[in-house]
Design an enzyme around this catalytic site. Structure first.
Site, mmCIF file in Angstrom:
data_model
loop_
_atom_site.group_PDB
_atom_site.id
_atom_site.type_symbol
_atom_site.label_atom_id
_atom_site.label_comp_id
_atom_site.label_asym_id
_atom_site.label_seq_id
_atom_site.Cartn_x
_atom_site.Cartn_y
_atom_site.Cartn_z
ATOM 1 N N GLU B 201 42.263 31.847 20.152
ATOM 2 C CA GLU B 201 42.200 33.259 19.768
ATOM 3 C C GLU B 201 43.580 33.872 19.919
ATOM 4 O O GLU B 201 44.369 33.445 20.760
ATOM 5 C CB GLU B 201 41.256 34.017 20.717
ATOM 6 C CG GLU B 201 39.817 33.990 20.314
ATOM 7 C CD GLU B 201 38.938 34.820 21.237
ATOM 8 O OE1 GLU B 201 37.746 34.865 20.971
ATOM 9 O OE2 GLU B 201 39.433 35.413 22.210
ATOM 10 N N ARG B 293 22.125 38.986 30.408
ATOM 11 C CA ARG B 293 21.492 39.159 31.720
ATOM 12 C C ARG B 293 21.843 40.532 32.265
ATOM 13 O O ARG B 293 22.656 41.247 31.688
ATOM 14 C CB ARG B 293 22.037 38.098 32.678
ATOM 15 C CG ARG B 293 23.552 38.182 32.736
ATOM 16 C CD ARG B 293 24.173 37.268 33.729
ATOM 17 N NE ARG B 293 25.571 37.050 33.443
ATOM 18 C CZ ARG B 293 26.569 37.827 33.837
ATOM 19 N NH1 ARG B 293 26.314 38.909 34.542
ATOM 20 N NH2 ARG B 293 27.816 37.548 33.533
ATOM 21 N N ARG B 339 33.583 46.261 44.243
ATOM 22 C CA ARG B 339 32.939 45.037 44.736
ATOM 23 C C ARG B 339 33.526 44.687 46.105
ATOM 24 O O ARG B 339 34.747 44.603 46.249
ATOM 25 C CB ARG B 339 33.186 43.875 43.781
ATOM 26 C CG ARG B 339 32.613 44.127 42.412
ATOM 27 C CD ARG B 339 32.651 42.854 41.594
ATOM 28 N NE ARG B 339 32.266 43.129 40.229
ATOM 29 C CZ ARG B 339 31.937 42.192 39.356
ATOM 30 N NH1 ARG B 339 31.968 40.919 39.718
ATOM 31 N NH2 ARG B 339 31.595 42.515 38.121
#
Lengths: 70, 448
Positions: B201, B293, B339
């Site tokens: 890419e 998900r 996080r």
């Protein structure tokens, strides 16, 4: 005699040198794995590997001595 | 079909998160755990829990047959896979389908198609979704790779077709580098993913990582729940995510969200999913991949929309239509997720150990989704993420003020955590201004 110590806690998955081998400064000597991350541990000094203190599968804590270089 | 019981094929923070919604809904929960996780909070919070094996994931959380066996034994209606582990494993979804157990997620066909990046690219291209300029097939030879790269212009990115999460990617600046990297990229793709197919890419320099949350039901309804800005990353992994993105304009927001809906429709998606885009400095965006998900960063979307994504997943899996339409989805205030990793804040190396003191912050605008408590042993077997701090406010300024207070109040002792690193990012002027790209952490290091 110089010590090569673990810089993170983890399991020894590879020992890349043998006792008696010559190593250069910056050469990877042990591969540790912890929490889905593999981290190579390099010797900070050049010399001959005098003793390997760990086996594959051993769990080591940060700061534990992995091998001795003379 | 009303779901009465769910087995959670996961652990830690996300298992707890799913249990929370199930309790609210009066749904029975079944946890599974490895020998290393017996004392984790999520094990005790479920209605029932099964030991499934020794610590390594291959012998426990990735062991499909034992998980299916426990699901049958406990007579659950459905399995929720969480994120990571088996959540994007088409074979596992298929095994559930075969056993007549509902898999809370899209069909195994969609997981398989979106899991293969070459297939995903070609589906998206056909549907009119912009993809990063590149070569759509697997590369046969280094010569072919060189020809494609020369046509696009360097730098280019070599990617494993089956890769994800930044693993199996290699940035290449020129002809010689590509020649050298080709064989090793193929070798690593084979070693990591069991599939040596790689593609090329165009490399987007200094990009933004923006993703759109969508939900789709089995009745043809697809709704987007706005975007998230996920450009703060270390080791190619996200650390801080926020919604809405401080970078994009309302015009781009509309375009990117509409494009995500188009992408989900193109694959007949069902359930909660995320369409990830890479965006250059001018606001031009390209499809990167689709996550089939629930994602780690789903709480920022929940905070700005007031929706419970796990509840939506459960309803959709049970066959219900989405209970609202696009124009009903509100967007209010601003939310930022940090996080919390058990890792050295400087080197980002993992730091397992026992948590001797644990006090998360607790005040208005703060949500903590965590998987640990005081006394929890953080073992070296799993991902280092132990929790998430989500702050929200009526606007970004208020969220930032709360973030500072919350990060200062968070106490974790006994193991190293990345809290000092998160405080440092929060204090960095580019982050404060909302003017940052995926190069933020590198930029911070350079300015030291």
């Amino acid at each position: 005699m110089k010590e090569v110590a673990a810089n993170m806690a983890g399991t020894v998955i590879q020992v890349l040198v043998n006792a008696g081998d010559e190593v250069s400064a910056g050469q990877d000597v042990v591969m540790l794995e912890s929490m889905k991350m593999e981290v190579p541990i390099a010797s900070e000094v050049a010399g001959k590997v005098a003793e390997i203190k760990v086996n594959i599968g051993d769990f080591v804590n940060e700061g534990d001595v992995l091998l001795l270089v003379e | 079909m009303k779901l009465e019981s769910i087995l959670i094929a996961n652990r830690g923070e996300i298992a707890r998160r799913i249990i929370r919604t199930c309790k609210k809904r009066g749904i029975k929960t079944v946890s599974i755990y490895s020998e290393a996780d017996a004392e984790m909070p999520y094990v005790k919070e479920a209605d029932e829990a099964f030991l499934i094996g020794p610590p390594p994931v291959a012998q426990s959380y990735l062991n499909m047959e034992i998980i299916i066996e426990k699901a049958k034994e406990s007579k659950v209606n459905a399995i929720h896979p969480g994120y990571g582990l088996l959540s994007e494993n088409a074979q596992f979804a298929k095994r559930c389908e075969e056993e007549g157990i509902l898999f809370i997620g899209p069909s195994s066909r969609v997981i398989r198609d979106m899991g293969d990046k070459i297939t995903a690219r070609s589906i998206m291209k056909k549907a009119g979704v912009p993809v990063v300029p590149g070569f759509d097939g697997g590369l046969e030879s280094v010569e072919q790779g060189l020809a494609v790269a020369e046509e696009m212009g360097y730098p280019v990115m070599l990617k494993a077709s089956a890769g994800g999460g930044g693993i199996g990617m290699q940035l290449v600046y020129g002809r010689d580098e590509l020649t050298k990297a080709f064989a090793s990229a193929k070798g690593r793709a084979k070693a990591y993913f069991g599939n040596d197919s790689i593609f090329i890419e165009k490399y987007i320099e200094n990009p933004h990582h923006i993703e759109v949350q969508i939900v789709a039901d089995g009745h043809g309804n697809v709704v987007h729940l706005w975007e998230r800005e996920c450009s703060v990353q270390r080791r190619h992994q996200k650390v801080i995510e926020e919604a809405p993105s401080p970078f994009i304009t309302d015009q781009i927001r509309k375009e990117i969200c509409d494009t995500a809906v188009k992408a989900a429709k193109a694959v007949n998606y069902t359930g909660a999913g995320t369409v990830e885009f890479i965006m250059d400095g001018k606001g031009q965006f390209y499809f990167l991949e689709m996550n089939t998900r629930l994602q780690v960063e789903h709480p920022v979307t929940e905070e700005i929309t007031g929706l419970d994504l796990v509840a939506l997943q459960i309803d959709i899996a049970g066959g219900l239509p989405i209970p609202f339409q696009q124009e009903d989805v509100r967007r209010q205030g601003h939310a930022i997720e940090f996080r919390i990793y058990a890792e050295d804040p400087k080197t980002f190396y993992p730091s397992p150990g026992t948590i001797t003191e644990y006090r998360p912050p607790w005040f208005e605008g703060v949500r903590v989704d965590d998987g640990v408590a005081r006394g929890t042993k953080v073992t070296p077997f799993y991902d280092p993420m132990i929790g998430k701090l989500i702050v929200s406010g009526s606007n970004r300024e208020e969220a930032l003020i709360r973030a500072e207070k919350a990060l200062n109040e968070y106490r974790i002792e006994g193991i190293k955590s990345n809290l000092p690193f998160l405080r440092e990012v929060l204090g960095f002027s580019d982050f404060q201004k909302g003017n940052y790209t995926t190069q933020l952490v590198q930029k911070m290091n350079q300015s030291e």
